[in-house]
Motif scaffolding. Structure first.
Motif, PDB file in Angstrom:
ATOM      1  N   MET A 286       3.459  12.399 -15.581  1.00  0.00           N
ATOM      2  CA  MET A 286       2.757  12.638 -14.341  1.00  0.00           C
ATOM      3  C   MET A 286       2.357  11.316 -13.689  1.00  0.00           C
ATOM      4  N   SER A 287       1.958  10.365 -14.499  1.00  0.00           N
ATOM      5  CA  SER A 287       1.573   9.086 -13.891  1.00  0.00           C
ATOM      6  C   SER A 287       2.801   8.331 -13.393  1.00  0.00           C
ATOM      7  N   PHE A 288       3.981   8.639 -13.950  1.00  0.00           N
ATOM      8  CA  PHE A 288       5.194   7.998 -13.448  1.00  0.00           C
ATOM      9  C   PHE A 288       5.440   8.377 -11.991  1.00  0.00           C
ATOM     10  N   LEU A 289       5.290   9.662 -11.669  1.00  0.00           N
ATOM     11  CA  LEU A 289       5.484  10.095 -10.281  1.00  0.00           C
ATOM     12  C   LEU A 289       4.440   9.484  -9.356  1.00  0.00           C
ATOM     13  N   GLY A 290       3.220   9.355  -9.845  1.00  0.00           N
ATOM     14  CA  GLY A 290       2.186   8.700  -9.054  1.00  0.00           C
ATOM     15  C   GLY A 290       2.525   7.238  -8.794  1.00  0.00           C
ATOM     16  N   ALA A 291       3.075   6.571  -9.805  1.00  0.00           N
ATOM     17  CA  ALA A 291       3.472   5.166  -9.634  1.00  0.00           C
ATOM     18  C   ALA A 291       4.639   5.036  -8.671  1.00  0.00           C
ATOM     19  N   VAL A 292       5.575   5.974  -8.733  1.00  0.00           N
ATOM     20  CA  VAL A 292       6.728   5.939  -7.821  1.00  0.00           C
ATOM     21  C   VAL A 292       6.265   6.111  -6.376  1.00  0.00           C
ATOM     22  N   VAL A 293       5.421   7.084  -6.137  1.00  0.00           N
ATOM     23  CA  VAL A 293       4.927   7.326  -4.781  1.00  0.00           C
ATOM     24  C   VAL A 293       4.084   6.147  -4.305  1.00  0.00           C
ATOM     25  N   GLY A 294       3.253   5.617  -5.177  1.00  0.00           N
ATOM     26  CA  GLY A 294       2.425   4.476  -4.810  1.00  0.00           C
ATOM     27  C   GLY A 294       3.250   3.245  -4.469  1.00  0.00           C
ATOM     28  N   SER A 295       4.286   2.987  -5.257  1.00  0.00           N
ATOM     29  CA  SER A 295       5.130   1.826  -4.963  1.00  0.00           C
ATOM     30  C   SER A 295       5.944   2.034  -3.684  1.00  0.00           C
ATOM     31  N   MET A 296       6.363   3.266  -3.439  1.00  0.00           N
ATOM     32  CA  MET A 296       7.093   3.544  -2.208  1.00  0.00           C
ATOM     33  C   MET A 296       6.203   3.344  -0.981  1.00  0.00           C
ATOM     34  N   PHE A 297       4.976   3.842  -1.065  1.00  0.00           N
ATOM     35  CA  PHE A 297       4.036   3.659   0.046  1.00  0.00           C
ATOM     36  C   PHE A 297       3.682   2.185   0.216  1.00  0.00           C
ATOM     37  N   ALA A 298       3.539   1.463  -0.885  1.00  0.00           N
ATOM     38  CA  ALA A 298       3.216   0.036  -0.796  1.00  0.00           C
ATOM     39  C   ALA A 298       4.362  -0.732  -0.141  1.00  0.00           C
ATOM     40  N   ASP A 299       5.591  -0.429  -0.529  1.00  0.00           N
ATOM     41  CA  ASP A 299       6.743  -1.101   0.068  1.00  0.00           C
ATOM     42  C   ASP A 299       6.843  -0.782   1.551  1.00  0.00           C
ATOM     43  N   ALA A 300       6.687   0.490   1.906  1.00  0.00           N
ATOM     44  CA  ALA A 300       6.777   0.872   3.318  1.00  0.00           C
ATOM     45  C   ALA A 300       5.641   0.248   4.119  1.00  0.00           C
ATOM     46  N   GLY A 301       4.446   0.221   3.540  1.00  0.00           N
ATOM     47  CA  GLY A 301       3.311  -0.364   4.244  1.00  0.00           C
ATOM     48  C   GLY A 301       3.458  -1.853   4.449  1.00  0.00           C
ATOM     49  N   LEU A 302       3.895  -2.564   3.427  1.00  0.00           N
ATOM     50  CA  LEU A 302       4.081  -4.010   3.561  1.00  0.00           C
ATOM     51  C   LEU A 302       5.204  -4.335   4.540  1.00  0.00           C
ATOM     52  N   SER A 303       6.270  -3.557   4.480  1.00  0.00           N
ATOM     53  CA  SER A 303       7.371  -3.779   5.425  1.00  0.00           C
ATOM     54  C   SER A 303       6.946  -3.473   6.849  1.00  0.00           C
ATOM     55  N   PHE A 304       6.139  -2.427   7.027  1.00  0.00           N
ATOM     56  CA  PHE A 304       5.664  -2.072   8.361  1.00  0.00           C
ATOM     57  C   PHE A 304       4.788  -3.177   8.950  1.00  0.00           C
ATOM     58  N   MET A 305       3.988  -3.816   8.098  1.00  0.00           N
ATOM     59  CA  MET A 305       3.124  -4.895   8.582  1.00  0.00           C
ATOM     60  C   MET A 305       3.874  -6.214   8.743  1.00  0.00           C
ATOM     61  N   GLY A 306       5.146  -6.245   8.359  1.00  0.00           N
ATOM     62  CA  GLY A 306       5.938  -7.456   8.488  1.00  0.00           C
ATOM     63  C   GLY A 306       5.782  -8.401   7.322  1.00  0.00           C
ATOM     64  N   LEU A 307       5.175  -7.936   6.226  1.00  0.00           N
ATOM     65  CA  LEU A 307       4.963  -8.791   5.066  1.00  0.00           C
ATOM     66  C   LEU A 307       6.101  -8.700   4.056  1.00  0.00           C
ATOM     67  N   GLY A 308       7.008  -7.782   4.251  1.00  0.00           N
ATOM     68  CA  GLY A 308       8.162  -7.656   3.370  1.00  0.00           C
ATOM     69  C   GLY A 308       9.371  -8.333   3.996  1.00  0.00           C
ATOM     70  N   ASN A 309      10.501  -8.197   3.352  1.00  0.00           N
ATOM     71  CA  ASN A 309      11.746  -8.741   3.890  1.00  0.00           C
ATOM     72  C   ASN A 309      12.245  -7.791   4.977  1.00  0.00           C
ATOM     73  N   ILE A 310      12.122  -8.191   6.236  1.00  0.00           N
ATOM     74  CA  ILE A 310      12.484  -7.299   7.332  1.00  0.00           C
ATOM     75  C   ILE A 310      13.991  -7.243   7.552  1.00  0.00           C
ATOM     76  N   ASN A 311      14.743  -8.063   6.836  1.00  0.00           N
ATOM     77  CA  ASN A 311      16.206  -8.017   6.951  1.00  0.00           C
ATOM     78  C   ASN A 311      16.809  -6.928   6.064  1.00  0.00           C
ATOM     79  N   ILE A 312      16.037  -6.415   5.140  1.00  0.00           N
ATOM     80  CA  ILE A 312      16.496  -5.315   4.286  1.00  0.00           C
ATOM     81  C   ILE A 312      16.139  -4.000   4.975  1.00  0.00           C
ATOM     82  N   THR A 313      17.094  -3.096   5.030  1.00  0.00           N
ATOM     83  CA  THR A 313      16.840  -1.811   5.687  1.00  0.00           C
ATOM     84  C   THR A 313      16.007  -0.927   4.766  1.00  0.00           C
ATOM     85  N   SER A 314      14.849  -0.561   5.243  1.00  0.00           N
ATOM     86  CA  SER A 314      13.977   0.375   4.530  1.00  0.00           C
ATOM     87  C   SER A 314      13.219   1.170   5.575  1.00  0.00           C
ATOM     88  N   TRP A 315      12.537   2.216   5.138  1.00  0.00           N
ATOM     89  CA  TRP A 315      11.792   3.035   6.087  1.00  0.00           C
ATOM     90  C   TRP A 315      10.661   2.233   6.707  1.00  0.00           C
TER      91      TRP A 315
END
Length: 120
Positions: free
Chosen positions: A1-30
């Motif tokens: 159960m905590s694995f699914l929570g970690a997956v969702v949390g990491s997905m939201f973290a990646d999307a949030g950082l990319s949305f704020m421009g803190l991730g690699n914007i050359n990689i296609t992600s949501w």
């Protein structure tokens, strides 16, 4: 159960950082899709097809993982399991006999009901 929570949390973290421009914007992600939609003014232009699909996909994956998590929790946690129909029927019959004061009520006085036995 905590694995699914970690997956969702990491997905939201990646999307949030990319949305704020803190991730690699050359990689296609949501998140980068939402970043480019925001920079292009898609919301003010009414170009919903720029921001709705990636946002909907993020929300859909989050909801799906949450529902799977609830299902796994219900299967693995015995306190959340419902008693079977037979156990419920026996418990109902015992309650009815106890309320009527029948002979079965005197014989089973003080003994746990089938529902109480299933819960323990």
């Amino acid at each position: 159960m905590s694995f699914l929570g970690a997956v969702v949390g990491s997905m939201f973290a990646d999307a949030g950082l990319s949305f704020m421009g803190l991730g690699n914007i050359n990689i296609t992600s949501w998140g980068s899709m939402l970043y480019w939609a925001q920079n292009a003014g898609a919301l003010t232009r009414g170009a919903w097809w720029w921001f709705v699909p990636p946002g909907a996909c993020i929300a859909l994956i989050g909801v799906a993982a949450g529902l799977i998590n609830f299902g796994i929790d219900e299967i693995s946690n015995p306190r959340l399991r419902k008693p079977s129909k037979e156990v419920r029927a026996r418990a109902r019959a015992a309650r009815l006999q106890a309320a009527a004061g029948g002979p079965a009520a005197k014989a089973t006085a003080g003994k746990p009901t089938p529902v109480q036995e299933a819960a323990s």
